[in-house]
Design a protein around this motif. Sequence first.
Motif, PDB file in Angstrom:
ATOM      1  N   VAL A 116       0.859  -1.184   0.000  1.00  0.00           N
ATOM      2  CA  VAL A 116       0.000   0.000   0.000  1.00  0.00           C
ATOM      3  C   VAL A 116       0.898   1.237   0.000  1.00  0.00           C
ATOM      4  N   MET A 117       0.421   2.321  -0.583  1.00  0.00           N
ATOM      5  CA  MET A 117       1.174   3.577  -0.587  1.00  0.00           C
ATOM      6  C   MET A 117       0.811   4.361   0.680  1.00  0.00           C
ATOM      7  N   VAL A 118       1.857   4.834   1.390  1.00  0.00           N
ATOM      8  CA  VAL A 118       1.655   5.557   2.651  1.00  0.00           C
ATOM      9  C   VAL A 118       2.382   6.893   2.601  1.00  0.00           C
ATOM     10  N   PRO A 119       1.989   7.859   3.443  1.00  0.00           N
ATOM     11  CA  PRO A 119       2.702   9.132   3.518  1.00  0.00           C
ATOM     12  C   PRO A 119       4.125   8.930   4.045  1.00  0.00           C
ATOM     13  N   PRO A 120       5.025   9.861   3.765  1.00  0.00           N
ATOM     14  CA  PRO A 120       6.427   9.713   4.169  1.00  0.00           C
ATOM     15  C   PRO A 120       6.655   9.559   5.673  1.00  0.00           C
ATOM     16  N   PHE A 121       5.755  10.079   6.529  1.00  0.00           N
ATOM     17  CA  PHE A 121       5.975  10.015   7.968  1.00  0.00           C
ATOM     18  C   PHE A 121       5.674   8.641   8.570  1.00  0.00           C
ATOM     19  N   VAL A 122       5.094   7.717   7.808  1.00  0.00           N
ATOM     20  CA  VAL A 122       4.785   6.382   8.322  1.00  0.00           C
ATOM     21  C   VAL A 122       6.026   5.504   8.204  1.00  0.00           C
ATOM     22  N   SER A 123       6.361   4.811   9.308  1.00  0.00           N
ATOM     23  CA  SER A 123       7.544   3.943   9.287  1.00  0.00           C
ATOM     24  C   SER A 123       7.170   2.530   9.742  1.00  0.00           C
ATOM     25  N   ALA A 124       8.090   1.590   9.538  1.00  0.00           N
ATOM     26  CA  ALA A 124       7.862   0.191   9.912  1.00  0.00           C
ATOM     27  C   ALA A 124       7.570   0.095  11.405  1.00  0.00           C
ATOM     28  N   GLY A 125       6.647  -0.792  11.764  1.00  0.00           N
ATOM     29  CA  GLY A 125       6.279  -0.978  13.165  1.00  0.00           C
ATOM     30  C   GLY A 125       5.047  -0.189  13.575  1.00  0.00           C
TER      31      GLY A 125
END
Length: 188
Positions: A162-171
Amino acid sequence: MKINGNEIRPGNVIQHKGGLWVAVKLQHVKPGKGGAYAQVELKNVVDGTKLNERFRSSETIERVRLEQKDFQYLYAEGDMLVFMDTETYEQIELARDFVGDERAAFLQDGMQVTVELFEEKPLGISLPEHVTLEVTEAEPVVKGQTASSSYKPAVLENGVRVMVPPFVSAGERIVVDTSEVTYVRRAD
Protein backbone atom coordinates in the motif's frame (compact mmCIF):
# COMPACT_ATOMS: atom_id res chain seq x y z
CA MET A 1 -41.86 -9.89 -5.05
CA LYS A 2 -43.20 -8.73 -8.41
CA ILE A 3 -42.37 -5.19 -9.58
CA ASN A 4 -43.09 -3.28 -12.79
CA GLY A 5 -40.31 -2.80 -15.35
CA ASN A 6 -40.03 0.92 -14.60
CA GLU A 7 -39.52 0.32 -10.84
CA ILE A 8 -36.08 -1.29 -11.19
CA ARG A 9 -33.32 0.63 -9.34
CA PRO A 10 -29.54 0.18 -9.40
CA GLY A 11 -28.57 -2.45 -6.83
CA ASN A 12 -31.83 -4.41 -7.17
CA VAL A 13 -31.42 -8.15 -7.66
CA ILE A 14 -33.91 -9.70 -10.11
CA GLN A 15 -34.64 -13.15 -11.44
CA HIS A 16 -34.38 -13.01 -15.24
CA LYS A 17 -33.77 -15.67 -17.93
CA GLY A 18 -33.27 -18.38 -15.33
CA GLY A 19 -30.54 -16.53 -13.40
CA LEU A 20 -29.98 -13.92 -10.72
CA TRP A 21 -28.96 -10.47 -11.99
CA VAL A 22 -28.10 -7.22 -10.23
CA ALA A 23 -29.04 -3.91 -11.89
CA VAL A 24 -25.82 -1.94 -12.40
CA LYS A 25 -26.89 1.02 -14.56
CA LEU A 26 -30.31 2.27 -15.44
CA GLN A 27 -31.66 4.78 -17.91
CA HIS A 28 -35.31 5.69 -18.42
CA VAL A 29 -36.10 6.28 -22.11
CA LYS A 30 -39.20 8.03 -23.46
CA PRO A 31 -39.12 7.78 -27.25
CA GLY A 32 -41.25 10.09 -29.38
CA LYS A 33 -43.22 7.10 -30.60
CA GLY A 34 -44.28 4.15 -28.46
CA GLY A 35 -44.20 3.57 -24.73
CA ALA A 36 -41.49 4.45 -22.27
CA TYR A 37 -39.04 1.81 -21.11
CA ALA A 38 -36.11 1.31 -18.78
CA GLN A 39 -32.77 0.41 -20.40
CA VAL A 40 -30.99 -1.64 -17.73
CA GLU A 41 -27.45 -2.99 -17.59
CA LEU A 42 -27.53 -6.23 -15.63
CA LYS A 43 -24.65 -8.22 -14.13
CA ASN A 44 -25.01 -11.92 -13.37
CA VAL A 45 -24.56 -12.48 -9.62
CA VAL A 46 -23.00 -15.92 -10.08
CA ASP A 47 -20.58 -15.61 -13.03
CA GLY A 48 -20.30 -11.82 -13.57
CA THR A 49 -21.48 -11.75 -17.21
CA LYS A 50 -23.22 -8.57 -18.33
CA LEU A 51 -26.47 -8.11 -20.23
CA ASN A 52 -28.41 -5.08 -21.51
CA GLU A 53 -32.19 -5.40 -21.36
CA ARG A 54 -35.21 -3.20 -22.00
CA PHE A 55 -38.10 -3.41 -19.58
CA ARG A 56 -41.41 -1.73 -20.41
CA SER A 57 -43.53 -0.39 -17.56
CA SER A 58 -46.23 -2.96 -18.42
CA GLU A 59 -43.84 -5.91 -17.82
CA THR A 60 -43.53 -7.49 -14.40
CA ILE A 61 -40.20 -8.71 -13.05
CA GLU A 62 -39.45 -10.88 -10.05
CA ARG A 63 -37.34 -8.89 -7.57
CA VAL A 64 -35.29 -11.05 -5.22
CA ARG A 65 -34.51 -10.18 -1.63
CA LEU A 66 -31.12 -11.39 -0.50
CA GLU A 67 -30.75 -12.42 3.11
CA GLN A 68 -27.86 -10.74 4.89
CA LYS A 69 -26.32 -12.64 7.79
CA ASP A 70 -23.45 -11.83 10.09
CA PHE A 71 -20.61 -14.32 10.10
CA GLN A 72 -17.31 -14.45 11.97
CA TYR A 73 -14.11 -15.42 10.16
CA LEU A 74 -12.45 -18.36 11.89
CA TYR A 75 -9.51 -19.66 9.83
CA ALA A 76 -8.18 -20.68 6.40
CA GLU A 77 -7.86 -24.33 5.46
CA GLY A 78 -6.04 -24.72 2.14
CA ASP A 79 -8.04 -22.82 -0.49
CA MET A 80 -11.12 -22.67 1.74
CA LEU A 81 -12.01 -19.97 4.27
CA VAL A 82 -14.13 -21.03 7.25
CA PHE A 83 -16.82 -18.70 8.65
CA MET A 84 -19.27 -19.18 11.53
CA ASP A 85 -22.86 -17.91 11.66
CA THR A 86 -22.96 -15.67 14.76
CA GLU A 87 -26.56 -16.71 15.59
CA THR A 88 -26.65 -20.47 14.94
CA TYR A 89 -22.89 -21.21 15.29
CA GLU A 90 -23.06 -23.24 12.05
CA GLN A 91 -19.89 -23.13 9.98
CA ILE A 92 -19.64 -22.58 6.23
CA GLU A 93 -16.65 -22.84 3.94
CA LEU A 94 -16.14 -20.38 1.09
CA ALA A 95 -13.49 -20.70 -1.61
CA ARG A 96 -10.69 -18.13 -1.46
CA ASP A 97 -11.42 -17.05 -5.06
CA PHE A 98 -15.11 -16.45 -4.10
CA VAL A 99 -13.93 -13.86 -1.57
CA GLY A 100 -11.08 -12.66 -3.84
CA ASP A 101 -7.38 -13.06 -3.06
CA GLU A 102 -6.85 -9.35 -2.44
CA ARG A 103 -9.82 -9.09 -0.07
CA ALA A 104 -9.07 -12.43 1.64
CA ALA A 105 -5.69 -11.00 2.71
CA PHE A 106 -7.56 -8.54 4.97
CA LEU A 107 -9.43 -11.26 6.90
CA GLN A 108 -8.33 -11.46 10.53
CA ASP A 109 -9.26 -14.06 13.17
CA GLY A 110 -12.62 -13.20 14.69
CA MET A 111 -13.44 -10.52 12.08
CA GLN A 112 -17.15 -9.85 11.55
CA VAL A 113 -18.29 -10.03 7.90
CA THR A 114 -21.69 -9.91 6.20
CA VAL A 115 -22.59 -12.70 3.78
CA GLU A 116 -25.44 -12.25 1.29
CA LEU A 117 -27.45 -15.44 0.82
CA PHE A 118 -30.16 -16.52 -1.61
CA GLU A 119 -31.97 -19.72 -0.64
CA GLU A 120 -29.11 -20.51 1.79
CA LYS A 121 -26.52 -20.21 -1.02
CA PRO A 122 -23.79 -17.57 -0.46
CA LEU A 123 -23.68 -14.98 -3.29
CA GLY A 124 -21.49 -12.20 -1.88
CA ILE A 125 -19.45 -11.12 1.09
CA SER A 126 -18.72 -7.69 2.56
CA LEU A 127 -15.72 -7.02 4.74
CA PRO A 128 -15.52 -4.18 7.26
CA GLU A 129 -14.79 -0.89 5.47
CA HIS A 130 -11.56 -0.29 7.41
CA VAL A 131 -9.02 -2.59 9.07
CA THR A 132 -6.02 -1.79 11.28
CA LEU A 133 -2.73 -3.42 10.29
CA GLU A 134 0.94 -3.07 11.18
CA VAL A 135 3.47 -1.80 8.63
CA THR A 136 6.29 -4.38 8.40
CA GLU A 137 8.40 -2.66 5.72
CA ALA A 138 8.54 0.99 4.69
CA GLU A 139 11.17 2.77 2.65
CA PRO A 140 13.05 5.55 4.43
CA VAL A 141 12.10 9.13 3.64
CA VAL A 142 14.12 10.68 0.81
CA LYS A 143 15.40 14.11 1.81
CA GLY A 144 13.69 16.85 -0.13
CA GLN A 145 10.37 15.04 -0.58
CA THR A 146 7.41 17.10 0.49
CA ALA A 147 4.75 15.48 2.66
CA SER A 148 1.92 16.98 0.64
CA SER A 149 2.04 14.91 -2.53
CA SER A 150 4.59 12.11 -2.34
CA TYR A 151 3.68 8.71 -1.01
CA LYS A 152 6.05 5.77 -0.56
CA PRO A 153 5.40 2.01 -0.84
CA ALA A 154 4.97 -0.04 2.32
CA VAL A 155 4.27 -3.71 3.05
CA LEU A 156 1.67 -4.62 5.69
CA GLU A 157 1.70 -7.59 8.08
CA ASN A 158 -0.65 -9.49 5.72
CA GLY A 159 1.75 -9.05 2.76
CA VAL A 160 -0.35 -6.42 0.96
CA ARG A 161 1.50 -3.46 -0.56
CA VAL A 162 0.00 0.00 0.00
CA MET A 163 1.17 3.58 -0.59
CA VAL A 164 1.66 5.56 2.65
CA PRO A 165 2.70 9.13 3.52
CA PRO A 166 6.43 9.71 4.17
CA PHE A 167 5.97 10.02 7.97
CA VAL A 168 4.78 6.38 8.32
CA SER A 169 7.54 3.94 9.29
CA ALA A 170 7.86 0.19 9.91
CA GLY A 171 6.28 -0.98 13.17
CA GLU A 172 3.45 1.58 13.10
CA ARG A 173 -0.22 0.56 12.91
CA ILE A 174 -2.32 2.16 10.21
CA VAL A 175 -5.97 2.04 9.11
CA VAL A 176 -6.50 0.73 5.55
CA ASP A 177 -9.62 0.96 3.34
CA THR A 178 -10.42 -2.66 2.32
CA SER A 179 -12.29 -1.83 -0.90
CA GLU A 180 -9.75 0.64 -2.32
CA VAL A 181 -6.65 -0.87 -0.61
CA THR A 182 -5.50 2.60 0.39
CA TYR A 183 -4.04 4.25 3.48
CA VAL A 184 -6.66 6.12 5.55
CA ARG A 185 -4.84 7.30 8.72
CA ARG A 186 -2.59 6.25 11.57
CA ALA A 187 -4.27 3.94 14.07
CA ASP A 188 -5.07 5.40 17.49
